[in-house]
Design a protein around this motif. Structure first.
Motif, PDB file in Angstrom:
ATOM      1  N   ALA A   9       7.230   7.844  -8.529  1.00  0.00           N
ATOM      2  CA  ALA A   9       6.257   6.753  -8.630  1.00  0.00           C
ATOM      3  C   ALA A   9       6.599   5.825  -9.781  1.00  0.00           C
ATOM      4  CB  ALA A   9       4.852   7.326  -8.800  1.00  0.00           C
ATOM      5  N   ALA A  10       7.024   6.394 -10.905  1.00  0.00           N
ATOM      6  CA  ALA A  10       7.406   5.576 -12.060  1.00  0.00           C
ATOM      7  C   ALA A  10       8.611   4.708 -11.722  1.00  0.00           C
ATOM      8  CB  ALA A  10       7.705   6.474 -13.253  1.00  0.00           C
ATOM      9  N   GLN A  11       9.567   5.249 -10.925  1.00  0.00           N
ATOM     10  CA  GLN A  11      10.726   4.464 -10.519  1.00  0.00           C
ATOM     11  C   GLN A  11      10.318   3.339  -9.572  1.00  0.00           C
ATOM     12  OE1 GLN A  11      13.019   7.806  -8.915  1.00  0.00           O
ATOM     13  NE2 GLN A  11      14.482   7.572 -10.580  1.00  0.00           N
ATOM     14  N   PRO A  47       6.923   7.088  -2.803  1.00  0.00           N
ATOM     15  CA  PRO A  47       7.264   8.263  -3.615  1.00  0.00           C
ATOM     16  C   PRO A  47       6.442   9.494  -3.236  1.00  0.00           C
ATOM     17  CG  PRO A  47       5.738   6.867  -4.810  1.00  0.00           C
ATOM     18  CD  PRO A  47       6.042   6.138  -3.539  1.00  0.00           C
ATOM     19  N   ARG A  48       6.957  10.652  -3.656  1.00  0.00           N
ATOM     20  CA  ARG A  48       6.271  11.917  -3.401  1.00  0.00           C
ATOM     21  C   ARG A  48       5.865  12.640  -4.683  1.00  0.00           C
ATOM     22  NH1 ARG A  48       6.442  13.500   1.859  1.00  0.00           N
ATOM     23  NH2 ARG A  48       7.927  12.449   3.240  1.00  0.00           N
ATOM     24  N   LEU A  50       0.798  -1.219   0.000  1.00  0.00           N
ATOM     25  CA  LEU A  50       0.000   0.000   0.000  1.00  0.00           C
ATOM     26  C   LEU A  50       0.826   1.263   0.000  1.00  0.00           C
ATOM     27  CD1 LEU A  50      -1.862  -2.231   1.428  1.00  0.00           C
ATOM     28  CD2 LEU A  50      -3.032  -0.287   2.467  1.00  0.00           C
ATOM     29  N   LEU A  51       0.199   2.315  -0.514  1.00  0.00           N
ATOM     30  CA  LEU A  51       0.649   3.682  -0.307  1.00  0.00           C
ATOM     31  C   LEU A  51      -0.561   4.448   0.204  1.00  0.00           C
ATOM     32  CD1 LEU A  51       2.862   5.887  -0.678  1.00  0.00           C
ATOM     33  CD2 LEU A  51       1.910   6.274  -2.961  1.00  0.00           C
ATOM     34  N   VAL A  52      -0.446   5.086   1.371  1.00  0.00           N
ATOM     35  CA  VAL A  52      -1.528   5.891   1.935  1.00  0.00           C
ATOM     36  C   VAL A  52      -1.185   7.350   1.688  1.00  0.00           C
ATOM     37  CG1 VAL A  52      -2.835   6.488   4.013  1.00  0.00           C
ATOM     38  CG2 VAL A  52      -2.058   4.136   3.654  1.00  0.00           C
ATOM     39  N   PHE A  53      -2.094   8.035   1.018  1.00  0.00           N
ATOM     40  CA  PHE A  53      -1.810   9.357   0.479  1.00  0.00           C
ATOM     41  C   PHE A  53      -2.862  10.355   0.952  1.00  0.00           C
ATOM     42  CE2 PHE A  53      -1.232  12.331  -3.154  1.00  0.00           C
ATOM     43  CZ  PHE A  53       0.151  12.429  -3.114  1.00  0.00           C
ATOM     44  N   GLY A  54      -2.463  11.614   1.113  1.00  0.00           N
ATOM     45  CA  GLY A  54      -3.409  12.655   1.490  1.00  0.00           C
ATOM     46  C   GLY A  54      -2.687  13.904   1.950  1.00  0.00           C
ATOM     47  N   SER A  55      -3.413  14.995   2.019  1.00  0.00           N
ATOM     48  CA  SER A  55      -2.812  16.283   2.349  1.00  0.00           C
ATOM     49  C   SER A  55      -2.346  16.329   3.802  1.00  0.00           C
ATOM     50  CB  SER A  55      -3.820  17.406   2.095  1.00  0.00           C
ATOM     51  OG  SER A  55      -4.870  17.335   3.037  1.00  0.00           O
ATOM     52  N   PRO A  56      -1.504  17.301   4.150  1.00  0.00           N
ATOM     53  CA  PRO A  56      -1.090  17.466   5.547  1.00  0.00           C
ATOM     54  C   PRO A  56      -2.306  17.628   6.454  1.00  0.00           C
ATOM     55  CG  PRO A  56       0.224  18.870   4.104  1.00  0.00           C
ATOM     56  CD  PRO A  56      -0.875  18.300   3.251  1.00  0.00           C
TER      57      PRO A  56
END
Length: 271
Positions: free
Chosen positions: A151-153, A145-146, A14-20
């Protein structure tokens, strides 16, 4: 009463993503508590551990940081791959030969780094590798990744299979931050809307005065959120094109968690 736990039927990456301020850390902690086969792989923690342990990668990364430079993406990727290898979740091919030089390396995957310590940006990455199919080889990737290029890497090396995008309205996040107070000596955090101190403005344990964090300024947070949304759009679009992106909306962590659990169990748990 202990919280219920659930077993995974296949590995989750997983990657968990979201704003500060959206509650990524809260959701990640709740996921790990509910699904004990999950682990957190934090790029920041790995970097600090390698610097402290004086591994070849850690020494190289430290030299970059001391020079005021960013740690190259391929170094961060190698740190993550090394950690997955140590856990037995990745097989990247044959081990390096036993040599005097290699015996001083804590991880054989660091061998290519140590043989050319002056080539700071040329950290080699394995070209062939396999990942464990065991549900125990499940993790939440934190801190990298940020951006879309990173992300592609990552995609070439670490096959993520679920990207969670948490969305909470900016005004809700800012209101939450504005109501946050801390007891600086202990780090205890209070919020007047859902975790208020017993005595207004005072720490529950010591009775000492609570304070605001220096960066908990509404205007500062508004700018942080605006900048994040602008920078994150290409990354979200990248994962959306790959069919990995799942967005969950909610005004609080307690509203978001049940939705996240239901989607996660549909994808990764036995029915």
């Amino acid at each position: 009463m202990a919280a219920a736990t659930f077993q995974l039927s296949r590995p989750a990456r997983l990657l968990v993503f979201g704003s500060p301020g959206v509650g990524k850390g809260t959701q990640s902690t709740r996921l790990i508590q509910r699904y004990p086969q999950l682990a957190t792989i934090s790029s920041g923690d790995l970097l600090r551990q390698n610097v402290t342990s004086r591994t070849p990668l850690g020494i190289m990364a430290e030299s970059k940081m001391k020079a005021g430079k960013m740690v190259p993406d391929n170094m961060m990727l190698r740190l993550i791959l090394n950690e997955l290898s140590k856990r037995g979740w990745v097989n990247s091919g044959p081990r390096v030969p036993y040599t005097v030089q290699a015996t001083s390396i804590s991880d054989p995957m660091d061998y290519a780094v140590s043989t050319n310590p002056f080539s700071m940006d040329q950290v080699s990455l394995p070209q062939e590798y396999t990942y464990s199919d065991s549900p125990t080889a499940s993790f939440i990737l934190d801190g990298f990744p940020r951006n879309a290029a990173q992300a592609a890497q990552v995609e070439k090396l670490i096959p993520l299979n679920f990207v969670v995008n948490i969305q909470t309205p900016a005004d809700i996040i800012i209101a939450r931050i504005c109501n946050r107070w801390v007891h600086a000596p202990s780090g205890r955090v209070y919020n007047t809307t859902f975790n208020a101190p017993k005595v207004d403005g005072r720490d529950d344990i010591t009775g000492e005065q609570l304070t605001r964090r220096a960066d908990d300024d509404p205007e500062v947070w508004k700018q942080r959120i605006v900048e994040f949304e602008k920078a994150s759009q290409p990354l979200l679009e990248h994962y959306d094109r790959k069919g990995l992106l799942w967005t969950v909306n909610g005004n609080s962590s307690d509203e978001i968690s049940p939705k996240l659990f239901a989607e996660f169990e549909k994808r990764f748990c036995r029915t």
